[in-house]
Write a protein that holds these residues in place. Structure first.
Motif, mmCIF file in Angstrom:
data_model
loop_
_atom_site.group_PDB
_atom_site.id
_atom_site.type_symbol
_atom_site.label_atom_id
_atom_site.label_comp_id
_atom_site.label_asym_id
_atom_site.label_seq_id
_atom_site.Cartn_x
_atom_site.Cartn_y
_atom_site.Cartn_z
ATOM 1 N N LEU A 184 19.969 44.581 45.597
ATOM 2 C CA LEU A 184 21.055 43.640 45.884
ATOM 3 C C LEU A 184 22.352 44.108 45.229
ATOM 4 O O LEU A 184 23.432 44.013 45.820
ATOM 5 C CB LEU A 184 20.672 42.254 45.371
ATOM 6 C CG LEU A 184 21.449 41.049 45.918
ATOM 7 C CD1 LEU A 184 21.303 40.952 47.437
ATOM 8 C CD2 LEU A 184 20.957 39.772 45.250
ATOM 9 N N SER A 185 22.240 44.640 44.022
ATOM 10 C CA SER A 185 23.418 45.107 43.289
ATOM 11 C C SER A 185 24.125 46.236 44.024
ATOM 12 O O SER A 185 25.360 46.334 43.980
ATOM 13 C CB SER A 185 22.996 45.573 41.890
ATOM 14 O OG SER A 185 24.081 46.103 41.185
ATOM 15 N N ALA A 186 23.364 47.085 44.714
ATOM 16 C CA ALA A 186 23.947 48.228 45.418
ATOM 17 C C ALA A 186 24.893 47.801 46.528
ATOM 18 O O ALA A 186 25.737 48.591 46.967
ATOM 19 C CB ALA A 186 22.840 49.108 45.980
ATOM 20 N N ARG A 187 24.776 46.570 46.965
ATOM 21 C CA ARG A 187 25.615 46.088 48.073
ATOM 22 C C ARG A 187 26.884 45.390 47.593
ATOM 23 O O ARG A 187 27.727 45.028 48.401
ATOM 24 C CB ARG A 187 24.801 45.141 48.953
ATOM 25 C CG ARG A 187 23.581 45.788 49.587
ATOM 26 C CD ARG A 187 22.934 44.861 50.596
ATOM 27 N NE ARG A 187 23.868 44.476 51.639
ATOM 28 C CZ ARG A 187 23.582 43.606 52.624
ATOM 29 N NH1 ARG A 187 22.376 43.038 52.671
ATOM 30 N NH2 ARG A 187 24.491 43.315 53.530
ATOM 31 N N VAL A 188 27.024 45.192 46.302
ATOM 32 C CA VAL A 188 28.214 44.523 45.752
ATOM 33 C C VAL A 188 29.356 45.526 45.646
ATOM 34 O O VAL A 188 29.229 46.574 45.021
ATOM 35 C CB VAL A 188 27.906 43.914 44.369
ATOM 36 C CG1 VAL A 188 29.179 43.295 43.773
ATOM 37 C CG2 VAL A 188 26.814 42.867 44.475
ATOM 38 N N LYS A 189 30.468 45.192 46.240
ATOM 39 C CA LYS A 189 31.643 46.061 46.214
ATOM 40 C C LYS A 189 32.690 45.623 45.193
ATOM 41 O O LYS A 189 33.462 46.439 44.697
ATOM 42 C CB LYS A 189 32.289 46.115 47.606
ATOM 43 C CG LYS A 189 31.391 46.771 48.644
ATOM 44 C CD LYS A 189 30.994 48.165 48.210
ATOM 45 C CE LYS A 189 30.068 48.849 49.201
ATOM 46 N NZ LYS A 189 29.626 50.182 48.724
ATOM 47 N N ALA A 190 32.718 44.338 44.898
ATOM 48 C CA ALA A 190 33.704 43.840 43.935
ATOM 49 C C ALA A 190 33.198 42.548 43.304
ATOM 50 O O ALA A 190 32.457 41.780 43.930
ATOM 51 C CB ALA A 190 35.057 43.606 44.599
ATOM 52 N N ALA A 191 33.613 42.345 42.053
ATOM 53 C CA ALA A 191 33.299 41.117 41.331
ATOM 54 C C ALA A 191 34.608 40.542 40.819
ATOM 55 O O ALA A 191 35.332 41.198 40.060
ATOM 56 C CB ALA A 191 32.344 41.395 40.183
ATOM 57 N N VAL A 192 34.925 39.330 41.245
ATOM 58 C CA VAL A 192 36.203 38.706 40.894
ATOM 59 C C VAL A 192 35.952 37.620 39.850
ATOM 60 O O VAL A 192 35.137 36.705 40.064
ATOM 61 C CB VAL A 192 36.881 38.093 42.140
ATOM 62 C CG1 VAL A 192 38.198 37.418 41.741
ATOM 63 C CG2 VAL A 192 37.118 39.176 43.190
ATOM 64 N N ARG A 193 36.650 37.732 38.738
ATOM 65 C CA ARG A 193 36.546 36.735 37.668
ATOM 66 C C ARG A 193 37.418 35.542 38.038
ATOM 67 O O ARG A 193 38.627 35.672 38.237
ATOM 68 C CB ARG A 193 37.006 37.347 36.351
ATOM 69 C CG ARG A 193 36.768 36.476 35.132
ATOM 70 C CD ARG A 193 35.321 36.436 34.748
ATOM 71 N NE ARG A 193 35.111 35.632 33.550
ATOM 72 C CZ ARG A 193 33.911 35.240 33.135
ATOM 73 N NH1 ARG A 193 32.824 35.580 33.828
ATOM 74 N NH2 ARG A 193 33.787 34.520 32.044
ATOM 75 N N VAL A 194 36.809 34.364 38.123
ATOM 76 C CA VAL A 194 37.514 33.158 38.559
ATOM 77 C C VAL A 194 37.774 32.271 37.346
ATOM 78 O O VAL A 194 36.838 31.770 36.714
ATOM 79 C CB VAL A 194 36.695 32.385 39.613
ATOM 80 C CG1 VAL A 194 37.450 31.125 40.057
ATOM 81 C CG2 VAL A 194 36.377 33.271 40.806
ATOM 82 N N GLY A 195 39.079 32.073 37.047
ATOM 83 C CA GLY A 195 39.447 31.208 35.931
ATOM 84 C C GLY A 195 38.881 31.654 34.598
ATOM 85 O O GLY A 195 38.754 30.834 33.681
ATOM 86 N N ASP A 196 38.528 32.927 34.500
ATOM 87 C CA ASP A 196 37.889 33.475 33.297
ATOM 88 C C ASP A 196 36.680 32.639 32.885
ATOM 89 O O ASP A 196 36.393 32.450 31.696
ATOM 90 C CB ASP A 196 38.890 33.550 32.132
ATOM 91 C CG ASP A 196 38.443 34.553 31.060
ATOM 92 O OD1 ASP A 196 37.528 35.353 31.348
ATOM 93 O OD2 ASP A 196 38.995 34.502 29.941
ATOM 94 N N ARG A 197 35.952 32.126 33.937
ATOM 95 C CA ARG A 197 34.774 31.290 33.661
ATOM 96 C C ARG A 197 33.519 31.788 34.380
ATOM 97 O O ARG A 197 32.430 31.719 33.836
ATOM 98 C CB ARG A 197 35.032 29.832 34.088
ATOM 99 C CG ARG A 197 36.123 29.116 33.293
ATOM 100 C CD ARG A 197 36.281 27.685 33.753
ATOM 101 N NE ARG A 197 36.702 27.604 35.161
ATOM 102 C CZ ARG A 197 35.909 27.277 36.174
ATOM 103 N NH1 ARG A 197 34.629 27.012 35.964
ATOM 104 N NH2 ARG A 197 36.383 27.218 37.404
#
Length: 319
Positions: free
Chosen positions: A223-236
């Motif tokens: 599953l991790s191999a398919r993640v292209k970006a991780a967006v931090r929302v509200g630093d939470r």
């Protein structure tokens, strides 16, 4: 014992000649005795000094051997090596030792010149004037350098052994990209094209929390191999963007459990292969899936067609 005085044996016999002879004999006797005493004293002194030197040599050897063994067992040689900068200056000043070579090892992404420039060490500089801790701190200030070890190699070499950071992801903040390692430490902003396949983390505080996210994602590698970006929302919390354009919204707490649940659902139903916009996992008791507008319209059309067919079937039954 004092020399014999003729005047004491035969009174009146002490004339000038006798007095002179007596005086000469007295002085000669005193010189002869003094010479013998001096020779004896000198001989005794030499014998004593020889014994002292032999005892000192034997004691010194024992101390060196025993002390050396003890220091080796106690790891004191390492402490002495660390303290060497305090002792080297006086030795260096006396012997005139200076830097004529800088040896750099352990680099892969960097050039030796970058480390040498960062170290601040100059050709011809006295070895005793170089603070190894200061040089190490300067080298470790280079983004690529995770750790450095600096040492002197006589007669004139400074050795710098470097351990480089391993690129793990990009961090995007205010339209700027930076390369970071798994710990979230910034490496560089240059030559990023060579690492285009790495994932992307976005937002304020993203590097600080990146390691915890990467640890969670690595527990489900497919599953991790398919993640292209991780967006931090509200630093939470994190929103994960997948290769098919869908977004998975992880909760602020229990992100690891939500990640495992997503992997189970994906394995059973393949929801990430469908036309969906997002999968909301912020509520622990349920998972909400939002379809794309086209998929939602198609679903509405299908539901309407199914309802129409059911109604027609019902009317035919009545007839």
């Amino acid at each position: 014992m004092s020399p014999l005085n003729p005047g004491r044996v035969m009174p009146g016999a002490r004339d000038n000649a006798a007095a002179k002879r007596g005086g000469k004999q007295k002085r000669a006797g005193r010189r002869a005795m003094t010479d013998r005493e001096a020779q004896a004293a000198s001989f005794i002194h030499r014998r004593r000094m020889q014994r002292i030197r032999r005892i000192g040599a034997i004691s010194g050897s024992v101390v060196v051997v025993v002390g050396g063994l003890w220091m080796w067992l106690a790891g004191t040689f390492t402490a002495m090596a660390d303290a060497a900068p305090e002792m080297v200056p006086s030795i260096s000043d006396l012997s005139g030792l200076t830097v004529n070579h800088i040896d750099v090892s352990g680099i892969n992404s960097l050039e030796p010149e970058e480390i040498i420039i960062a170290s601040g060490v100059e050709d011809g500089q006295k070895l005793g004037d170089i603070d190894l801790d200061v040089v190490r701190e300067r080298v470790e200030s280079v983004g690529w350098v995770r750790a450095a070890r600096v040492s002197r190699i006589l007669p004139g070499t400074i050795q710098i052994a470097v351990s480089e950071r391993v690129p793990y992801a990009f961090w995007q903040q205010k339209r700027k990209l930076r390369l970071i390692d798994r710990e979230g430490v910034e490496i560089t902003q240059k030559d990023l094209v060579h690492f285009a396949k790495l994932p992307l983390v976005v937002g304020e505080g993203a590097p600080k929390h990146a390691k915890a996210l990467f640890d969670i994602m690595d527990s489900e590698p497919a599953l991790s191999a398919r993640v292209k970006a991780a967006v931090r929302v509200g630093d939470r919390r994190w929103d994960l963007h997948f290769d098919n354009g869908s977004i998975v919204r992880l909760p602020e707490y229990g992100a690891d459990a939500a990640w495992h649940r997503l992997a189970a659902v994906e394995g059973a139903k393949g929801i990430l292969e469908r036309d969906i916009v997002s999968v909301d996992m912020r509520l622990g008791d349920r998972t909400t899936v939002r379809l794309t507008p086209e998929a939602a319209q198609a679903r509405r059309d299908a539901e309407a067609a199914a309802a129409k067919a059911a109604k027609a079937l019902k009317n035919n039954g009545k007839g």
